[in-house]
Design a protein around this motif. Structure first.
Motif, PDB file in Angstrom:
ATOM      1  N   ILE A   1       0.866  -1.180   0.000  1.00  0.00           N
ATOM      2  CA  ILE A   1       0.000   0.000   0.000  1.00  0.00           C
ATOM      3  C   ILE A   1       0.899   1.225   0.000  1.00  0.00           C
ATOM      4  O   ILE A   1       1.756   1.375   0.886  1.00  0.00           O
ATOM      5  N   LEU A   2       0.747   2.069  -1.005  1.00  0.00           N
ATOM      6  CA  LEU A   2       1.477   3.328  -1.050  1.00  0.00           C
ATOM      7  C   LEU A   2       0.550   4.387  -0.477  1.00  0.00           C
ATOM      8  O   LEU A   2      -0.494   4.688  -1.041  1.00  0.00           O
ATOM      9  N   GLU A   3       0.936   4.947   0.666  1.00  0.00           N
ATOM     10  CA  GLU A   3       0.052   5.808   1.442  1.00  0.00           C
ATOM     11  C   GLU A   3       0.480   7.264   1.389  1.00  0.00           C
ATOM     12  O   GLU A   3       1.503   7.654   1.951  1.00  0.00           O
ATOM     13  N   ASN A   4      -0.346   8.078   0.702  1.00  0.00           N
ATOM     14  CA  ASN A   4      -0.074   9.505   0.570  1.00  0.00           C
ATOM     15  C   ASN A   4      -0.705  10.350   1.670  1.00  0.00           C
ATOM     16  O   ASN A   4      -0.394  11.526   1.793  1.00  0.00           O
ATOM     17  N   ALA A   5      -1.608   9.764   2.447  1.00  0.00           N
ATOM     18  CA  ALA A   5      -2.276  10.493   3.533  1.00  0.00           C
ATOM     19  C   ALA A   5      -2.436   9.555   4.723  1.00  0.00           C
ATOM     20  O   ALA A   5      -3.543   9.167   5.086  1.00  0.00           O
ATOM     21  N   SER A   6      -1.327   9.201   5.327  1.00  0.00           N
ATOM     22  CA  SER A   6      -1.349   8.178   6.379  1.00  0.00           C
ATOM     23  C   SER A   6      -2.123   8.608   7.617  1.00  0.00           C
ATOM     24  O   SER A   6      -2.693   7.776   8.326  1.00  0.00           O
TER      25      SER A   6
ATOM     26  N   VAL B   1      -6.849  -4.289   5.275  1.00  0.00           N
ATOM     27  CA  VAL B   1      -6.880  -4.873   3.934  1.00  0.00           C
ATOM     28  C   VAL B   1      -5.479  -5.292   3.472  1.00  0.00           C
ATOM     29  O   VAL B   1      -5.159  -5.251   2.288  1.00  0.00           O
ATOM     30  N   ILE B   2      -4.637  -5.707   4.405  1.00  0.00           N
ATOM     31  CA  ILE B   2      -3.294  -6.142   4.050  1.00  0.00           C
ATOM     32  C   ILE B   2      -3.192  -7.663   4.065  1.00  0.00           C
ATOM     33  O   ILE B   2      -3.872  -8.344   4.832  1.00  0.00           O
ATOM     34  N   GLY B   3      -2.338  -8.180   3.200  1.00  0.00           N
ATOM     35  CA  GLY B   3      -2.109  -9.607   3.113  1.00  0.00           C
ATOM     36  C   GLY B   3      -0.829 -10.008   3.835  1.00  0.00           C
ATOM     37  O   GLY B   3      -0.160  -9.171   4.453  1.00  0.00           O
ATOM     38  N   PRO B   4      -0.465 -11.285   3.779  1.00  0.00           N
ATOM     39  CA  PRO B   4       0.751 -11.775   4.441  1.00  0.00           C
ATOM     40  C   PRO B   4       2.002 -11.025   3.971  1.00  0.00           C
ATOM     41  O   PRO B   4       2.191 -10.805   2.776  1.00  0.00           O
ATOM     42  N   ASP B   5       2.824 -10.617   4.942  1.00  0.00           N
ATOM     43  CA  ASP B   5       4.091  -9.927   4.675  1.00  0.00           C
ATOM     44  C   ASP B   5       3.907  -8.617   3.897  1.00  0.00           C
ATOM     45  O   ASP B   5       4.815  -8.180   3.186  1.00  0.00           O
ATOM     46  N   ALA B   6       2.748  -7.995   4.018  1.00  0.00           N
ATOM     47  CA  ALA B   6       2.477  -6.754   3.299  1.00  0.00           C
ATOM     48  C   ALA B   6       3.396  -5.628   3.775  1.00  0.00           C
ATOM     49  O   ALA B   6       3.884  -5.626   4.908  1.00  0.00           O
ATOM     50  N   ARG B   7       3.617  -4.684   2.882  1.00  0.00           N
ATOM     51  CA  ARG B   7       4.410  -3.497   3.207  1.00  0.00           C
ATOM     52  C   ARG B   7       3.553  -2.259   2.955  1.00  0.00           C
ATOM     53  O   ARG B   7       3.110  -2.028   1.823  1.00  0.00           O
ATOM     54  N   ILE B   8       3.318  -1.482   4.006  1.00  0.00           N
ATOM     55  CA  ILE B   8       2.646  -0.192   3.854  1.00  0.00           C
ATOM     56  C   ILE B   8       3.739   0.871   3.834  1.00  0.00           C
ATOM     57  O   ILE B   8       4.489   1.021   4.802  1.00  0.00           O
ATOM     58  N   VAL B   9       3.846   1.588   2.719  1.00  0.00           N
ATOM     59  CA  VAL B   9       4.916   2.575   2.557  1.00  0.00           C
ATOM     60  C   VAL B   9       4.321   3.972   2.699  1.00  0.00           C
ATOM     61  O   VAL B   9       3.474   4.382   1.905  1.00  0.00           O
ATOM     62  N   VAL B  10       4.759   4.686   3.703  1.00  0.00           N
ATOM     63  CA  VAL B  10       4.242   6.021   3.997  1.00  0.00           C
ATOM     64  C   VAL B  10       5.064   7.068   3.245  1.00  0.00           C
ATOM     65  O   VAL B  10       6.260   7.238   3.503  1.00  0.00           O
ATOM     66  N   VAL B  11       4.416   7.763   2.311  1.00  0.00           N
ATOM     67  CA  VAL B  11       5.087   8.828   1.580  1.00  0.00           C
ATOM     68  C   VAL B  11       4.484  10.200   1.886  1.00  0.00           C
ATOM     69  O   VAL B  11       5.021  11.217   1.459  1.00  0.00           O
ATOM     70  N   GLY B  12       3.358  10.220   2.617  1.00  0.00           N
ATOM     71  CA  GLY B  12       2.737  11.490   2.971  1.00  0.00           C
ATOM     72  C   GLY B  12       2.017  11.409   4.300  1.00  0.00           C
ATOM     73  O   GLY B  12       1.375  10.391   4.604  1.00  0.00           O
ATOM     74  N   ASN B  13       2.132  12.456   5.110  1.00  0.00           N
ATOM     75  CA  ASN B  13       1.480  12.491   6.419  1.00  0.00           C
ATOM     76  C   ASN B  13       1.374  13.926   6.903  1.00  0.00           C
ATOM     77  O   ASN B  13       2.314  14.709   6.743  1.00  0.00           O
ATOM     78  N   ARG B  14       0.218  14.255   7.504  1.00  0.00           N
ATOM     79  CA  ARG B  14       0.028  15.619   8.022  1.00  0.00           C
ATOM     80  C   ARG B  14      -0.540  15.634   9.425  1.00  0.00           C
ATOM     81  O   ARG B  14      -1.120  16.628   9.845  1.00  0.00           O
ATOM     82  N   GLY B  15      -0.401  14.537  10.154  1.00  0.00           N
ATOM     83  CA  GLY B  15      -0.930  14.519  11.510  1.00  0.00           C
ATOM     84  C   GLY B  15      -0.758  13.164  12.152  1.00  0.00           C
ATOM     85  O   GLY B  15      -0.058  12.285  11.625  1.00  0.00           O
ATOM     86  N   ASN B  16      -1.377  12.986  13.299  1.00  0.00           N
ATOM     87  CA  ASN B  16      -1.259  11.745  14.057  1.00  0.00           C
ATOM     88  C   ASN B  16      -2.424  10.803  13.750  1.00  0.00           C
ATOM     89  O   ASN B  16      -3.494  11.222  13.303  1.00  0.00           O
ATOM     90  N   VAL B  17      -2.211   9.517  14.018  1.00  0.00           N
ATOM     91  CA  VAL B  17      -3.240   8.514  13.778  1.00  0.00           C
ATOM     92  C   VAL B  17      -3.055   7.385  14.789  1.00  0.00           C
ATOM     93  O   VAL B  17      -1.930   7.041  15.157  1.00  0.00           O
ATOM     94  N   ASP B  18      -4.162   6.820  15.261  1.00  0.00           N
ATOM     95  CA  ASP B  18      -4.118   5.674  16.166  1.00  0.00           C
ATOM     96  C   ASP B  18      -4.299   4.394  15.367  1.00  0.00           C
ATOM     97  O   ASP B  18      -5.191   4.302  14.509  1.00  0.00           O
TER      98      ASP B  18
END
Length: 342
Positions: free
Chosen positions: A231-236, A246-263
């Motif tokens: 998952i390429l995440e522009n608004a994490s 919605v991630i599968g086994p050994d998935a990689r979520i790559v954070v390329v954008g963020n403007r705040g905190n998230v739980d």
């Protein structure tokens, strides 16, 4: 020896000694961006090229630096801008890959919001004739970031299922083009009808409106229902907690954008041994930079990479350009650039 007309240009440059450029004297809002007409023209060293800038890329990272919110801040005053396109005006004595008059794009420069910029020759690349300077200015940061996110940090391979969240922006469109060309199954999201159509035209197999309820579950089903590999995440700050569902086994979520905190709940990661990794272009090693540049240049030569420019501003419109690059009104669509010179 330089061609006669090139020597004439250089003579004019040296006599003038100054150029028009955007400068920042204090960190703050868009109002700190000032157009000045007496900025010294930079002088290239032995390994650099002096480039007459046709267009400069306006990137979200430029706004974070301007506000003083980035990890690496320049010494004030400074000229913003890291990428762009134009014509080579002068080369250092050790430069062998470029010649005066070449149409080029560049990435990793300092101060591209100006009529002239110096750049290390290894970060300057030939711009195909089919692309305008505005399109060339849309290559450096977005395409290099997208490649780094997908292949270096995301470790993508053909057949992987990738979700590009916020795919209608400059990085998102670059990611769709790169992923499609390398054999990935591409699902993209956008927030407007125009954005959805743009994402579809740029390589996504399926597109979904991230403003609609249940879109993420539908996206996962479209990709096979087994979860995304990347998952390429522009608004994490908006999506990261939901991405974990919605991630599968050994998935990689790559954070390329963020403007705040998230739980988030790490249990989702534990269940499939997935990982969340950050992506910052300035962290590239020399070898990674060479790999990234080779992939982007090759894609341009073959023809499967073509930037989409949404808005072009004059240098005097730089404050509006900075406001625009962070605005999501009507949905993000492609790249914002500054037109510097013809």
């Amino acid at each position: 020896m330089f061609p006669k007309n090139a020597l004439a240009k250089l003579s004019s440059i040296n006599e003038a000694g100054t150029m028009k450029a955007v400068r920042v004297h204090t960190f703050g809002g868009p109002e700190v961006l000032k157009v000045e007409h007496d900025v010294p023209i930079p002088i290239p060293n032995e390994t650099q090229a002096l480039i007459r800038v046709g267009a400069a890329g306006v990137n979200p990272v430029d706004t974070y630096i301007r506000m003083g919110l980035f990890a690496q801040l320049p010494i004030l005053p400074y000229i913003p801008g890291r990428d762009g396109a134009g014509t080579v005006e002068k080369i250092g004595s050790e430069v062998t890959t470029l010649k005066v008059g070449d149409r080029v794009f560049f990435s990793g420069a300092t101060g591209s919001y100006a009529e002239y910029v110096t750049c290390e020759s290894h970060s300057v690349y030939h711009l195909p004739d089919r692309l305008t300077f505005a399109q060339g200015a849309a290559l450096g940061v977005p395409y290099f970031t997208a490649y780094r996110a997908i292949f270096i940090k995301g470790k993508a391979k053909p057949g992987d299922r990738i979700l590009v969240h916020g795919a209608s922006g400059a990085v998102g469109l670059a990611a769709c083009q790169l992923a499609k060309a390398h054999g990935l199954i591409v699902v993209g999201t956008a927030g407007s009808p125009q954005g959805l159509e743009l994402v579809k035209k740029n390589g996504a197999h399926w597109v979904f409106n991230h403003k609609e309820k249940g879109y993420l579950e539908e996206a996962a089903k479209a990709a096979g229902g087994e979860g995304f590999d990347i998952i390429l995440e522009n608004a994490s700050d908006i999506n990261l907690d939901k991405d974990l569902t919605v991630i599968g086994p050994d998935a990689r979520i790559v954070v390329v954008g963020n403007r705040g905190n998230v739980d988030i709940s790490p249990r989702f990661l534990m269940a499939v041994e997935a990982s969340i990794v950050g992506c910052a272009l300035f962290r590239s090693t020399p070898d990674e930079w060479v790999q990234t540049a080779a992939a982007v240049v090759s894609g341009l030569e073959v023809g499967f990479l073509t930037p989409f420019v949404d808005k072009e501003y004059t240098m005097e419109g730089v404050q509006e350009a900075h406001a625009s690059v962070l605005s999501h009104e009507g949905g993000s669509r492609g790249k914002v650039v500054l037109k510097i010179m013809k």
